[in-house]
Design a protein around this motif. Structure first.
Motif, PDB file in Angstrom:
ATOM      1  N   ASP A  50       0.821  -1.216   0.000  1.00  0.00           N
ATOM      2  CA  ASP A  50       0.000   0.000   0.000  1.00  0.00           C
ATOM      3  C   ASP A  50       0.853   1.264   0.000  1.00  0.00           C
ATOM      4  OD1 ASP A  50      -2.542  -1.157  -0.119  1.00  0.00           O
ATOM      5  OD2 ASP A  50      -2.608  -1.458   2.053  1.00  0.00           O
ATOM      6  N   HIS A  51       2.132   1.115   0.355  1.00  0.00           N
ATOM      7  CA  HIS A  51       3.004   2.287   0.508  1.00  0.00           C
ATOM      8  C   HIS A  51       4.249   2.220  -0.369  1.00  0.00           C
ATOM      9  CE1 HIS A  51       0.429   3.292   3.853  1.00  0.00           C
ATOM     10  NE2 HIS A  51       0.573   2.048   4.292  1.00  0.00           N
ATOM     11  N   ARG A  52       4.168   1.465  -1.436  1.00  0.00           N
ATOM     12  CA  ARG A  52       5.301   1.336  -2.351  1.00  0.00           C
ATOM     13  C   ARG A  52       4.821   1.469  -3.780  1.00  0.00           C
ATOM     14  NH1 ARG A  52       8.437  -4.135  -0.888  1.00  0.00           N
ATOM     15  NH2 ARG A  52       9.957  -3.280  -2.336  1.00  0.00           N
ATOM     16  N   PRO A  53       5.711   1.892  -4.680  1.00  0.00           N
ATOM     17  CA  PRO A  53       5.360   1.872  -6.102  1.00  0.00           C
ATOM     18  C   PRO A  53       5.288   0.416  -6.575  1.00  0.00           C
ATOM     19  CG  PRO A  53       7.300   3.254  -5.679  1.00  0.00           C
ATOM     20  CD  PRO A  53       7.026   2.484  -4.420  1.00  0.00           C
ATOM     21  N   VAL A  54       4.112   0.007  -7.024  1.00  0.00           N
ATOM     22  CA  VAL A  54       3.879  -1.370  -7.439  1.00  0.00           C
ATOM     23  C   VAL A  54       3.640  -1.424  -8.946  1.00  0.00           C
ATOM     24  CG1 VAL A  54       2.341  -3.373  -7.186  1.00  0.00           C
ATOM     25  CG2 VAL A  54       2.834  -1.932  -5.202  1.00  0.00           C
ATOM     26  N   PHE A  55       4.253  -2.401  -9.598  1.00  0.00           N
ATOM     27  CA  PHE A  55       4.085  -2.610 -11.030  1.00  0.00           C
ATOM     28  C   PHE A  55       3.573  -4.027 -11.244  1.00  0.00           C
ATOM     29  CE2 PHE A  55       7.036   0.755 -10.449  1.00  0.00           C
ATOM     30  CZ  PHE A  55       6.750   1.652 -11.469  1.00  0.00           C
ATOM     31  N   ILE A  56       2.582  -4.168 -12.106  1.00  0.00           N
ATOM     32  CA  ILE A  56       1.981  -5.466 -12.386  1.00  0.00           C
ATOM     33  C   ILE A  56       2.362  -5.882 -13.805  1.00  0.00           C
ATOM     34  CG2 ILE A  56      -0.188  -6.737 -12.614  1.00  0.00           C
ATOM     35  CD1 ILE A  56      -1.404  -4.630 -10.642  1.00  0.00           C
ATOM     36  N   LEU A  57       2.989  -7.048 -13.919  1.00  0.00           N
ATOM     37  CA  LEU A  57       3.394  -7.590 -15.211  1.00  0.00           C
ATOM     38  C   LEU A  57       2.972  -9.058 -15.251  1.00  0.00           C
ATOM     39  CD1 LEU A  57       4.897  -7.499 -17.922  1.00  0.00           C
ATOM     40  CD2 LEU A  57       7.006  -7.941 -16.678  1.00  0.00           C
ATOM     41  N   GLU A  73      -7.893  -4.120  -8.258  1.00  0.00           N
ATOM     42  CA  GLU A  73      -8.913  -3.808  -7.244  1.00  0.00           C
ATOM     43  C   GLU A  73      -8.282  -3.584  -5.870  1.00  0.00           C
ATOM     44  OE1 GLU A  73     -11.791  -6.982  -7.446  1.00  0.00           O
ATOM     45  OE2 GLU A  73     -12.478  -6.337  -9.434  1.00  0.00           O
ATOM     46  N   GLU A  74      -7.303  -4.412  -5.531  1.00  0.00           N
ATOM     47  CA  GLU A  74      -6.663  -4.324  -4.211  1.00  0.00           C
ATOM     48  C   GLU A  74      -5.592  -3.235  -4.144  1.00  0.00           C
ATOM     49  OE1 GLU A  74      -7.600  -5.990  -1.493  1.00  0.00           O
ATOM     50  OE2 GLU A  74      -9.153  -7.027  -2.626  1.00  0.00           O
ATOM     51  N   LEU A  75      -4.966  -2.954  -5.275  1.00  0.00           N
ATOM     52  CA  LEU A  75      -3.862  -1.988  -5.333  1.00  0.00           C
ATOM     53  C   LEU A  75      -4.130  -0.971  -6.440  1.00  0.00           C
ATOM     54  CD1 LEU A  75      -1.071  -4.688  -5.125  1.00  0.00           C
ATOM     55  CD2 LEU A  75      -1.674  -3.109  -3.288  1.00  0.00           C
ATOM     56  N   PRO A  76      -5.106  -0.083  -6.231  1.00  0.00           N
ATOM     57  CA  PRO A  76      -5.481   0.851  -7.300  1.00  0.00           C
ATOM     58  C   PRO A  76      -4.345   1.777  -7.742  1.00  0.00           C
ATOM     59  CG  PRO A  76      -6.638   1.375  -5.251  1.00  0.00           C
ATOM     60  CD  PRO A  76      -5.901   0.092  -5.023  1.00  0.00           C
ATOM     61  N   HIS A  77      -3.335   1.953  -6.906  1.00  0.00           N
ATOM     62  CA  HIS A  77      -2.199   2.823  -7.271  1.00  0.00           C
ATOM     63  C   HIS A  77      -1.169   2.103  -8.147  1.00  0.00           C
ATOM     64  CE1 HIS A  77      -0.476   0.542  -3.938  1.00  0.00           C
ATOM     65  NE2 HIS A  77       0.722   0.960  -4.314  1.00  0.00           N
ATOM     66  N   ALA A  78      -1.333   0.801  -8.323  1.00  0.00           N
ATOM     67  CA  ALA A  78      -0.355   0.029  -9.094  1.00  0.00           C
ATOM     68  C   ALA A  78      -0.351   0.455 -10.557  1.00  0.00           C
ATOM     69  CB  ALA A  78      -0.661  -1.461  -8.987  1.00  0.00           C
ATOM     70  N   LEU A  79       0.833   0.439 -11.146  1.00  0.00           N
ATOM     71  CA  LEU A  79       0.982   0.746 -12.566  1.00  0.00           C
ATOM     72  C   LEU A  79       1.149  -0.571 -13.322  1.00  0.00           C
ATOM     73  CD1 LEU A  79       3.412   3.775 -12.253  1.00  0.00           C
ATOM     74  CD2 LEU A  79       0.965   3.831 -12.707  1.00  0.00           C
ATOM     75  N   HIS A  80       0.733  -0.568 -14.564  1.00  0.00           N
ATOM     76  CA  HIS A  80       0.762  -1.792 -15.356  1.00  0.00           C
ATOM     77  C   HIS A  80       1.861  -1.761 -16.407  1.00  0.00           C
ATOM     78  CE1 HIS A  80      -3.070  -3.186 -13.688  1.00  0.00           C
ATOM     79  NE2 HIS A  80      -3.314  -1.902 -13.590  1.00  0.00           N
TER      80      HIS A  80
END
Length: 115
Positions: A50-57, A73-80
């Motif tokens: 919740d407090h880190r830059p997250v990337f989904i690949l 849904e769980e990590l709306p701030h995540a970048l793809h």
């Protein structure tokens, strides 16, 4: 607060492929498929997502789409980060193609793959 970027992938072969292309060490988490509510919460809490830059690949297939939706849904701030649908799987994506996808999100990649 830890500002280290983290990449979420499906499997260990995806992680190995990323490590091969990335120039700098980046934390990579394998989900091993879609996650139940409990495992998702564990993943988020254990890695402070919740407090880190997250990337989904994830793979460009049905299970990948399902996992991407679930993580979004769980990590709306995540970048793809997306791979070309022609390759379907992250592990099957040629290194130069994967390097370009990672570069688009400002990851440092090994110059050998920037042909």
């Amino acid at each position: 607060m830890n500002e280290e970027r983290i990449v979420i992938v499906e499997g260990i072969t995806d992680k190995k492929k990323l490590n091969k292309v990335l120039k700098d060490p980046v934390e990579i988490i394998c989900t091993h498929g879609t996650l139940g509510v409990e495992r998702m919460e564990e993943l988020i809490l254990d890695n402070n997502l919740d407090h880190r830059p997250v990337f989904i690949l994830v793979d460009e297939d049905d299970s990948g789409y399902k996992l991407r939706k679930q993580l979004t849904e769980e990590l709306p701030h995540a970048l793809h980060i997306y791979i070309d649908k022609a390759f379907r799987e992250v592990a099957a994506t040629p290194e130069p193609e994967l390097a370009r996808a990672l570069l688009s999100r400002h990851f440092n990649v090994k110059p050998i793959y920037l042909i």
